[in-house]
Design an enzyme around this catalytic site. Sequence first.
Site: not given
Length: 596
Positions: A130, A133-134, A358, A484
């Site tokens: 927790a 940084e994320l 991705h 895009r």
Amino acid sequence: MAAALSLSSFTVSPERSINASPSFLFRNIAAYAAPIRIFPVTAKYASICSYSGNISLNNCYGMKVWMFGNGNFQWYQGRVWAMSLSGTTPLHDGEHVAVSSAAILSNVSSLTDGTQIGRSPAISIAVIGATGELARRKIFPALFALYYSGQLPENFAIFGYSRKELTDEDLRAIIATTLTCRIDEQQNCEDKMEAFLKRIHYLNGGFNNREGMLKLHVLMEHVEGKFETNRIFYLSVPQEALSDVALSIAEHAQTEKGWNRIIIEKPFGCNSLSSHRLTSSLLSNFEEKQLYRIDHLLGRNTIENLTVLRFSNLVFMPLWNRNYIQSVQVIFSEEVGMQTPTGHLDASGIIGDVVHSHILQTIALLAMEPPVTLDGEDVRNEKVKVLRSIRKIEPSDVILGRYDANPKGQVDGNLSNLAPTYFSAALYIDNARWDGVPFLIKAGRGLDKNRVEIRIQFRHVAGNLYHKDNLRSVELATNELILRDVPEESILVRINNKVPGLGMQLDASELNLLYKDRYDIEVPDSYEQLLHDVIDGDNHLFMRSDEVAAAWNILSTVLNEMGNSNVVVEQYKLGSKGPDGAADIWAKHGVQWLDE
């Protein structure tokens, strides 16, 4: 025959229900507007349920609950359902009491195991890691955005878990600095923040994950009380700690009062072997349906729009194949100042961070056959078929690069052993729809443009009369569809048209749907979208185990050659187009790169 009685209490024993769990029964009761008929079912040698004062069905064999609606009915029979009805008329076998769903639900207080059910199921969200940084920059702000927009369940609690000595107030103060309200809805912003922060609890789990997760479970049980509660565990932890943390959650922190879901951050291993080990470890402790492998890039609206564009527009459906499409280009380009620090990448670099998930997931959604339904499993079934049909990428069809971070511009002699920050390749899908169509990939950081898009280039018009007359380049007569995402979300269609005036002069123009002009709404952050999907149980944008394995298989030959130092990692300057060799890949496959 209906008895003139009213309901005063209703409890259920979940362990001995026959046809449905109590929570399932009550949710169905809540959905019915018509009267619900409750029949006693007598014991073997009794014809009348005993009563004294209030009628008690505790001595009955059980009850049948009939729910009528839209001409259909369902019934649930329970062995030890207890029910008190106020009134003076005994219920004989075959008689019933008709009550409204509201009357039942308003009198329900608890199940006989002590679980309180007088409200909708709660949800507990534990963020493991927790203080990282994320969590601070993305996860907690996304949860607040969901809360602010009314997308979290009414009854929720958030638990921060790490190894730092903090109090609840310490964590809340850290999180408060990262929270912002909707730009288009600023009402009661501070009040909403304060209410949200009060729902956050903190636990220092220490360095023993099993002991820590047991403590977390105790804390969550204390906050949840006896209410039916579902749990989400967001594992924002380093890859090397993932298996042990997941095992500890499986053994000590799962709830028995609802479902449990586990969110896992990419990369999902760094090659086929490490990924297989991780998957085996996860599946030995959880069911596949509990696992949500998250990639924030897949939560973008452009990705969600792929299936809508493909399967709801007749103009594109007959063109979506090798007969009309010449090539597909998938671009992920981060400019200087936007790139992820390379110290956070493993040896696979941008391959594990961007390409494996991705890029290949984007291609799978773009190229898959229509699913039976939009259910997550149906979509995943079609995606994995595409991934299994993609040839393994040959090293000769790949260019790897790494930007030069040396301020003096000196070449690092160990560059080939470092994680690549650039990957371009050509791949092919060996099926009837896409046979022979090159899919070109470019993924890079520290480049000259910040660009994320898909470019679908159509074939030339056969016997193009205007091309012959105008002596224009072949590209002028080539249509293109551009989806895009960055810098500005838009859909562009490049067509040929006549320039106004005398004579016949053609020009390539774009039909442009710019989202910010068309829709006056704030687009949710990708983490917000994906967390919302996890809560709803929508898993179509999350990789299943077989998808993970199939994607690594596509990249396995290249990764093996990298491991044997047989692949050259070219150096390129920050702010450039990337390695010079990339243009050779496109020329080799007969494609001109069009990313302007």
